[in-house]
Design an enzyme around this catalytic site. Sequence first.
Site, mmCIF file in Angstrom:
data_model
loop_
_atom_site.group_PDB
_atom_site.id
_atom_site.type_symbol
_atom_site.label_atom_id
_atom_site.label_comp_id
_atom_site.label_asym_id
_atom_site.label_seq_id
_atom_site.Cartn_x
_atom_site.Cartn_y
_atom_site.Cartn_z
ATOM 1 C CB ILE A 190 -0.959 0.004 1.207
ATOM 2 C CG1 ILE A 190 -1.820 -1.266 1.194
ATOM 3 C CG2 ILE A 190 -1.814 1.268 1.196
ATOM 4 C CD1 ILE A 190 -2.605 -1.503 -0.088
ATOM 5 C CD GLU A 396 -2.815 2.488 -9.958
ATOM 6 O OE1 GLU A 396 -3.422 1.662 -9.256
ATOM 7 O OE2 GLU A 396 -2.896 3.709 -9.790
ATOM 8 N NE ARG A 408 -12.588 -10.305 -19.534
ATOM 9 C CZ ARG A 408 -12.254 -10.056 -18.277
ATOM 10 N NH1 ARG A 408 -12.756 -9.003 -17.632
ATOM 11 N NH2 ARG A 408 -11.409 -10.861 -17.659
#
EC number: 1.3.8.5
Length: 413
Positions: A190, A396, A408
């Site tokens: 984080i 990200e 996709r």
Amino acid sequence: VAMLRTGSRRLGCLRAALQSLAQTDHRSITFCIDPSLGLNEEQKGFQKVAFDFAAREMAPNMAEWDQKELFPVDVMRKAAQLGFGGIYVRTDVGGSGLSRLDTSVIFEALATGCTSTTAYISIHNMCAWMIDSFGNEEQRHKFCPPLCTMEKFASYCLTEPGSGSDAASLLTSAKRQGDHYILNGSKAFISGGGESDIYVVMCRTGGSGPKGISCIVVEKGTPGLSFGKKEKKVGWNSQPTRAVIFEDCAVPVANRIGTEGQGFLIAMKGLNGGRINVASCSLGAAHASVVLTQEHLKVRKQFGAPLARSQYLQFQLADMATKLVASRLMIRTAAVALQEEREDAVALCSMAKLFVTEECFTICNQALQMHGGYGYLKDYAVQQYMRDSRVHQILEGSNEVMRMLISRSLLQD
């Protein structure tokens, strides 16, 4: 040669190069790579402000921040005074209310001064936008104003030790007890962990899969919230990275952003912009590297002539410049698509993140190579741009996940 090796010489070259970028008319920049091309006058104005700030406040300090692992709170708050703490947050809660394209232009410019610090600012902006976009009025007016001034800093908490790319499998739980959620679990890698004041946490309030995930704001100082050790990293050293740990951490239900089960959607919406933002940081690092390499080829002599006379190096520089401009165009196309909420926005953001972070890292790495042994010294900025931009291919959403999203989109019925 001795002069070239001194830190002051390296710093002077970097500052001069960045100050040339900040010139109003950009006459000192090679026209074909001028980052102001295609922008309107307003965009050129805040681009200049960002370049000026990068040259004055960031570039002279980026090496020290990196080597001493300093989190430059005061400098970031100065950036916030220019409106960079909530660039695409609405103005009624203190944001600048600018577009995604405007945001990319600003982050590219700031990243020329310090890529690592700008990347943290971009994550902070993403968190503020998520609260602004999905929070209720009370939440917006409580959390966003101090984030926009950077009186308070924010961290995005999605990744866990056991769920990276497979984010929907996250395990951090939030069990409702009356008017509180009790959080248990941990988050990994984080940015800002331990230093930030606001943690935008994705946690499981329901069953398995993405529909069981909610978004909850956890404030620093909440009992049961703690942090792991500060990680030692290859780059991004001006921002701390820690695990964020929840042990029977009681958070008011009033801190839930959106409805129960909406958290994964909020997280992904945030990341669409985050991908453009981090790609813009790569772009700034690459642009600075190209400018520094231009200058190095002109002054460095080998075999009785400047390196700039070598056709091989000329062609290498041409390839770097071409990849740079292609990257910039791709980011700006994706930014406009996201701003317009077009159907192709997710695929274009994924394409931009994939292409730009890979090609701009290649540019930075090639810049180091063209500086020779000097490029490997920490007196020279190109090595830091290379180190700080490498992780952009991982976070990200890794570039492998970007390829999944693109394919996709291409193969859907």
